[in-house]
Motif scaffolding. Structure first.
Motif, PDB file in Angstrom:
ATOM      1  N   SER A 110       0.841  -1.198   0.000  1.00 43.57           N
ATOM      2  CA  SER A 110       0.000   0.000   0.000  1.00 43.57           C
ATOM      3  C   SER A 110       0.873   1.244   0.000  1.00 43.57           C
ATOM      4  O   SER A 110       1.896   1.296   0.670  1.00 43.57           O
ATOM      5  N   PHE A 111       0.440   2.232  -0.769  1.00 38.04           N
ATOM      6  CA  PHE A 111       1.104   3.534  -0.838  1.00 38.04           C
ATOM      7  C   PHE A 111       0.104   4.526  -0.260  1.00 38.04           C
ATOM      8  O   PHE A 111      -0.860   4.901  -0.922  1.00 38.04           O
ATOM      9  N   GLN A 112       0.333   4.978   0.985  1.00 36.71           N
ATOM     10  CA  GLN A 112      -0.725   5.670   1.698  1.00 36.71           C
ATOM     11  C   GLN A 112      -0.204   6.539   2.828  1.00 36.71           C
ATOM     12  O   GLN A 112       0.957   6.477   3.195  1.00 36.71           O
ATOM     13  N   SER A 113      -1.104   7.343   3.386  1.00 42.42           N
ATOM     14  CA  SER A 113      -0.810   8.072   4.616  1.00 42.42           C
ATOM     15  C   SER A 113      -1.121   7.169   5.807  1.00 42.42           C
ATOM     16  O   SER A 113      -1.765   6.132   5.664  1.00 42.42           O
ATOM     17  N   LEU A 114      -0.626   7.563   6.983  1.00 39.16           N
ATOM     18  CA  LEU A 114      -0.773   6.735   8.177  1.00 39.16           C
ATOM     19  C   LEU A 114      -1.376   7.539   9.322  1.00 39.16           C
ATOM     20  O   LEU A 114      -1.331   8.765   9.331  1.00 39.16           O
ATOM     21  N   ASP A 115      -1.940   6.837  10.291  1.00 37.26           N
ATOM     22  CA  ASP A 115      -2.263   7.460  11.564  1.00 37.26           C
ATOM     23  C   ASP A 115      -1.844   6.513  12.679  1.00 37.26           C
ATOM     24  O   ASP A 115      -1.357   5.411  12.428  1.00 37.26           O
ATOM     25  N   GLY A 116      -2.024   6.948  13.919  1.00 39.81           N
ATOM     26  CA  GLY A 116      -1.488   6.204  15.047  1.00 39.81           C
ATOM     27  C   GLY A 116      -2.458   5.243  15.708  1.00 39.81           C
ATOM     28  O   GLY A 116      -2.339   4.979  16.909  1.00 39.81           O
ATOM     29  N   LYS A 117      -3.395   4.696  14.948  1.00 37.47           N
ATOM     30  CA  LYS A 117      -4.398   3.805  15.536  1.00 37.47           C
ATOM     31  C   LYS A 117      -3.764   2.596  16.218  1.00 37.47           C
ATOM     32  O   LYS A 117      -4.163   2.219  17.323  1.00 37.47           O
ATOM     33  N   TYR A 118      -2.800   1.968  15.566  1.00 40.60           N
ATOM     34  CA  TYR A 118      -2.203   0.755  16.110  1.00 40.60           C
ATOM     35  C   TYR A 118      -0.955   1.013  16.940  1.00 40.60           C
ATOM     36  O   TYR A 118      -0.563   0.170  17.742  1.00 40.60           O
ATOM     37  N   ALA A 198      -5.726  11.220  13.404  1.00 40.94           N
ATOM     38  CA  ALA A 198      -4.361  11.338  13.921  1.00 40.94           C
ATOM     39  C   ALA A 198      -4.256  12.501  14.907  1.00 40.94           C
ATOM     40  O   ALA A 198      -4.801  13.582  14.673  1.00 40.94           O
ATOM     41  N   ASP A 199      -3.524  12.278  15.990  1.00 40.39           N
ATOM     42  CA  ASP A 199      -3.322  13.335  16.983  1.00 40.39           C
ATOM     43  C   ASP A 199      -2.707  14.573  16.347  1.00 40.39           C
ATOM     44  O   ASP A 199      -3.075  15.706  16.684  1.00 40.39           O
ATOM     45  N   SER A 200      -1.767  14.379  15.433  1.00 43.34           N
ATOM     46  CA  SER A 200      -1.098  15.511  14.800  1.00 43.34           C
ATOM     47  C   SER A 200      -2.095  16.403  14.073  1.00 43.34           C
ATOM     48  O   SER A 200      -1.956  17.634  14.080  1.00 43.34           O
ATOM     49  N   ASN A 201      -3.099  15.804  13.455  1.00 41.15           N
ATOM     50  CA  ASN A 201      -4.107  16.575  12.730  1.00 41.15           C
ATOM     51  C   ASN A 201      -5.082  17.264  13.677  1.00 41.15           C
ATOM     52  O   ASN A 201      -5.351  18.460  13.555  1.00 41.15           O
TER      53      ASN A 201
END
Length: 359
Positions: A110-118, A198-201
């Motif tokens: 996958s080519f994608q953005s990430l968040d901190g769910k896991y 995401a916390d950053s957002n």
């Protein structure tokens, strides 16, 4: 006498084919022997390995174009032994879903953005207003840095191999409502801004002085179209132009976060690939990722121009306004993100950037 000669002649005629056959066998054996000395016989043709690749962005987007070049390189250099089957435009699901699918192995790449769910530490490169210039960003987000090594380790613990961090432009707010106080982060605005989980957002939007609602990327267009949200945060100028130019009127260049997309592959699938295929694939990904950091600023400026041409007003903050939002967002976001990212992550990033984070 004649009978003896005739018998001898017949015997000779019977022996000649045998001799010829014997000579042929000797030649074949010699040929086979010399072949073994020169090298092993060519292997039997094998079925190509096909990897299912999810691309978050549509075909026209820069990172999907990059993946198309990676596909071309990989398939050429493996002589068709490794095939990348691309699915652009998030047709396999939103980035939160495709991340899970890569973990499970139901999607290979996958080519994608990430968040901190896991794992909240995944957001380590998204500290708002962390990067001061392109070289800072390139240092932190490329192999050889302490941050990159830690990022690889975090993803590996989730069953994922990192193939590269692809740099895009800086995110801002695309909106239908331009609040007059957009440059004053201490004033609460009255327009509702969509962001991801995401916390950053979330913390960036709060630090900029906007109320927010969390929403998936896939639902954002409809929300802007129907007025369920007034604007969206977390998108570069390119993303706004590609995905939302029909449903926003303004783009405010807050440049709070340097948008990165990651190229990920399921760890078990990666380990199953021949070593020579791994090298070809990794090298192709790293080449595109390294080039991306230098071109990100140019692409950002080009798409701001495209937005203007499409009738969307691009708002650039003054130096004074940018200093104010930078300070306010850092003071609001960094302490809270340090709690989830851990002190180890903060110190690792700071070591690569060559600066101390203060709040």
């Amino acid at each position: 006498m004649k009978k003896r000669l005739l018998s001898l002649f017949m015997a000779m005629m019977m022996v000649m084919p045998l001799a010829a056959c014997g000579g042929s066998s000797k030649t074949d054996a010699a040929g086979a022997g010399s072949g073994e000395q020169d090298g092993t016989p060519p292997p039997a043709a094998a079925e190509p390995i096909v990897l299912k690749v999810s691309c978050q962005q549509p075909e026209s987007h820069a990172n999907t174009q990059a993946m198309m070049r990676i596909k071309e390189t990989v398939e050429a250099e493996t002589n068709g032994g490794l095939i990348l089957e691309l699915y652009p435009g998030a047709v396999l699901g939103d980035y939160t879903l495709t991340f899970e699918e890569v973990m499970l192995g139901t999607i290979d790449v996958s080519f994608q953005s990430l968040d901190g769910k896991y794992d909240p530490r995944i957001e380590l490169t998204f500290l708002p207003y962390l990067f001061t210039d392109t070289e800072n960003r390139k240092t932190v987000c490329s192999p050889g840095s302490n941050t990159y090594a830690l990022f690889e380790e975090i993803l590996s613990d989730l069953g994922i191999q990192l193939l590269g961090i692809y740099g895009e432009g800086y995110v801002g707010v695309g909106t239908n409502v331009l609040c007059p106080e957009y440059g004053d982060p201490t004033t609460m605005k009255d327009s509702l801004i969509r962001c991801n989980t995401a916390d950053s957002n979330r913390l960036s939007v709060e630090g900029l002085g906007y109320p927010f609602v969390t929403m998936t990327f896939a639902d954002t267009y409809t929300a802007l179209q129907t007025g369920a949200a007034d604007g969206t945060f977390g998108n570069t100028a390119e993303s706004i132009y590609t995905n939302f130019r029909d449903v926003v009127k303004y783009f405010i260049r807050y440049k709070s976060i340097a948008e990165n997309n990651e190229i990920l592959i399921n760890q078990d699938k990666w380990n199953s690939l021949p070593a020579e295929y791994q090298k070809v694939f990794m090298d192709a990904c790293q080449e595109e990722c390294l080039k991306s950091f230098d071109s990100a600023e140019e692409i950002d400026a080009a798409y701001c121009q495209k937005l203007e041409e499409a009738g969307i007003q691009v708002i650039t903050l003054t130096d004074e306004e940018m200093a104010a939002v930078t300070d306010n967002v850092r003071r609001h976001a960094w302490p809270k993100m340090a709690e989830s990212l851990t002190q180890e992550v903060i110190e690792t990033v700071c070591k690569d950037v060559g600066a101390e984070l203060e709040w």
